[in-house]
Design an enzyme around this catalytic site. Structure first.
Site, PDB file in Angstrom:
ATOM      1  N   ASN A  60       1.050  -1.230  -0.125  1.00  0.00           N
ATOM      2  CA  ASN A  60      -0.173   0.237   0.014  1.00  0.00           C
ATOM      3  C   ASN A  60       0.988   1.229   0.001  1.00  0.00           C
ATOM      4  OD1 ASN A  60       0.947  -0.894   2.725  1.00  0.00           O
ATOM      5  ND2 ASN A  60      -1.134   0.118   4.099  1.00  0.00           N
ATOM      6  N   GLU A  62       0.269   5.253   0.904  1.00  0.00           N
ATOM      7  CA  GLU A  62      -0.603   5.737   1.084  1.00  0.00           C
ATOM      8  C   GLU A  62       0.008   7.654   1.015  1.00  0.00           C
ATOM      9  OE1 GLU A  62      -1.176   5.523   5.331  1.00  0.00           O
ATOM     10  OE2 GLU A  62      -2.041   3.535   4.965  1.00  0.00           O
ATOM     11  N   CYS A  71      -4.246   1.040  -2.315  1.00  0.00           N
ATOM     12  CA  CYS A  71      -4.299  -0.668  -1.474  1.00  0.00           C
ATOM     13  C   CYS A  71      -2.760  -1.717  -2.387  1.00  0.00           C
ATOM     14  CB  CYS A  71      -5.394  -1.237  -1.197  1.00  0.00           C
ATOM     15  SG  CYS A  71      -6.477  -0.041  -0.786  1.00  0.00           S
ATOM     16  N   GLU A  73      -3.047  -4.336  -3.042  1.00  0.00           N
ATOM     17  CA  GLU A  73      -3.846  -5.237  -3.947  1.00  0.00           C
ATOM     18  C   GLU A  73      -3.520  -4.872  -5.786  1.00  0.00           C
ATOM     19  OE1 GLU A  73      -5.079  -4.976  -0.702  1.00  0.00           O
ATOM     20  OE2 GLU A  73      -6.642  -6.299  -0.183  1.00  0.00           O
ATOM     21  N   CYS A 118     -10.493  -4.745   0.297  1.00  0.00           N
ATOM     22  CA  CYS A 118     -11.329  -4.111   0.386  1.00  0.00           C
ATOM     23  C   CYS A 118     -12.551  -3.828  -0.340  1.00  0.00           C
ATOM     24  CB  CYS A 118     -10.989  -2.388   1.177  1.00  0.00           C
ATOM     25  SG  CYS A 118     -10.841  -1.325  -0.982  1.00  0.00           S
ATOM     26  N   CYS A 121     -10.964  -2.669  -4.289  1.00  0.00           N
ATOM     27  CA  CYS A 121     -10.363  -3.821  -4.931  1.00  0.00           C
ATOM     28  C   CYS A 121     -10.642  -4.665  -5.310  1.00  0.00           C
ATOM     29  CB  CYS A 121      -9.505  -4.290  -3.381  1.00  0.00           C
ATOM     30  SG  CYS A 121      -7.607  -2.882  -3.205  1.00  0.00           S
TER      31      CYS A 121
END
Ligand code: THU
Length: 169
Positions: A60, A62, A71, A73, A118, A121
């Site tokens: 990830n 940010e 994210c 993924e 999430c 994703c």
């Protein structure tokens, strides 16, 4: 009444995993260290196994403008797709490592259960799966403890919106 069922595999630890799944999960665990997560202190790693044998990882990333963060993924999916366009994604493993806000030290004892992708994703995974018309095996685990394996990405998003709806006349 119609019902959804979700078939998945559950393991109490790494030992019962296939060597391929264990290897991919281990790559996801290692990749947590490549996260840039100075706001959540929650480092996530993802590892993708391609049909050509390559393993592509992502963590990830940010941002001070929080919604701009990505994210693990989707970092891994984008990298795999950019580096190996058109090569089938066979599996995706996800792991995580919280770090201490005070010291930055890993809190591996807290990563003792699986986390799950999430909603964004899941939507992204769904489209990769539909495009390639081949299931993506999803392996979820912390640094230790329980592991969940879900056989397809599509099963994580019932009643999904997809390209098929856009094309509908
Ligand atoms: N995150 C992921 O990278 N993958 C997940 O499956 C769950 C959440 C990231 C997003 C954000 O950087 C941090 O974890 C806390 O939500």
């Amino acid at each position: 009444m119609p019902e959804f069922t979700l078939a998945y595999e559950r393991y109490t630890n790494d030992d019962a995993l296939t060597p391929a799944d264990r290897h991919l999960l281990q790559k996801a665990r290692e990749t947590t260290r490549k996260a840039y997560a100075p706001y959540s202190f929650f480092q996530v790693g993802a590892a993708i196994l391609l049909q050509n044998g390559q393993v592509i990882c992502g963590a990830n990333q940010e941002n001070a403008s929080f919604p701009a963060g990505i994210c693990a993924e989707r970092v891994a999916l984008s990298a795999a797709s950019a580096l190996y366009p058109g090569i089938i994604i066979q599996a995706l493993a996800v792991s995580y490592l919280p770090v201490s806000k005070e010291t930055g030290m890993p809190l591996s004892e807290k990563a003792n259960h699986p986390i799950s992708p999430c909603g964004i994703c899941r939507q992204s995974l769904l489209e990769y799966e539909q495009r390639q018309d081949h299931p993506i095996r999803i392996i979820l685990g912390g640094m230790r403890g329980e592991i969940i394996v879900i056989p397809t990405a599509t099963s994580l998003l019932p009643f999904s919106f997809s390209a098929k709806d856009l094309a509908a006349e």
